[in-house]
Design a protein around this motif. Structure first.
Motif, mmCIF file in Angstrom:
data_model
loop_
_atom_site.group_PDB
_atom_site.id
_atom_site.type_symbol
_atom_site.label_atom_id
_atom_site.label_comp_id
_atom_site.label_asym_id
_atom_site.label_seq_id
_atom_site.Cartn_x
_atom_site.Cartn_y
_atom_site.Cartn_z
ATOM 1 N N GLN A 137 0.832 -1.201 0.000
ATOM 2 C CA GLN A 137 0.000 0.000 0.000
ATOM 3 C C GLN A 137 0.873 1.260 0.000
ATOM 4 N N GLU A 149 -6.937 13.307 0.555
ATOM 5 C CA GLU A 149 -6.474 12.007 1.066
ATOM 6 C C GLU A 149 -4.954 11.835 1.048
ATOM 7 N N GLU A 159 -7.474 8.232 4.898
ATOM 8 C CA GLU A 159 -8.694 7.915 4.161
ATOM 9 C C GLU A 159 -9.776 8.931 4.498
ATOM 10 N N LYS A 169 -14.011 9.697 -0.542
ATOM 11 C CA LYS A 169 -13.001 8.658 -0.770
ATOM 12 C C LYS A 169 -12.707 8.536 -2.262
ATOM 13 N N LYS A 170 -11.431 8.729 -2.629
ATOM 14 C CA LYS A 170 -11.009 8.648 -4.027
ATOM 15 C C LYS A 170 -10.011 7.522 -4.257
ATOM 16 N N GLU A 229 -8.327 3.998 -3.858
ATOM 17 C CA GLU A 229 -8.637 2.609 -3.522
ATOM 18 C C GLU A 229 -7.314 1.886 -3.297
#
Length: 97
Positions: A6, A44, A86, A91-92, A94
């Protein structure tokens, strides 16, 4: 807590993002933290520049910003700190599993 996969993904996204805040000789203060929290809710993923006249260690500044803003420290490279949090409403990003 972000996984290595991530963090790599977020670093790749952050490559094209310009820094929107600077930490100078005033250091990290409540006013800066509030603005960073607001920007993280909208974007974010943000970058913060630590100026040379700050006099503080960049790793410590990154850790302090992430802790006080409730964000994840993605990377500190040179004088740039990359933060991710987040968004609750917008939320954009993923994240990979």
């Amino acid at each position: 807590m972000l996984s290595g996969k991530q963090k790599r993904y977020l670093r790749s996204l952050a490559h094209h993002v310009d820094p929107i805040f600077q930490v100078g000789k005033g250091g990290v203060n409540d006013h800066l933290i509030r603005h960073i929290q607001e920007a993280l809710e909208v974007r974010e993923l943000i970058k913060v520049t630590v100026l040379n006249n700050s006099g503080e260690d960049r790793q410590e500044v990154g850790a302090e910003l992430s802790e006080k803003a409730g964000a994840e420290l993605v990377q500190v490279i040179g004088k740039i700190v990359v933060l991710y949090k987040e968004s609750k409403d917008k939320k954009k990003i993923e994240l990979p599993v």
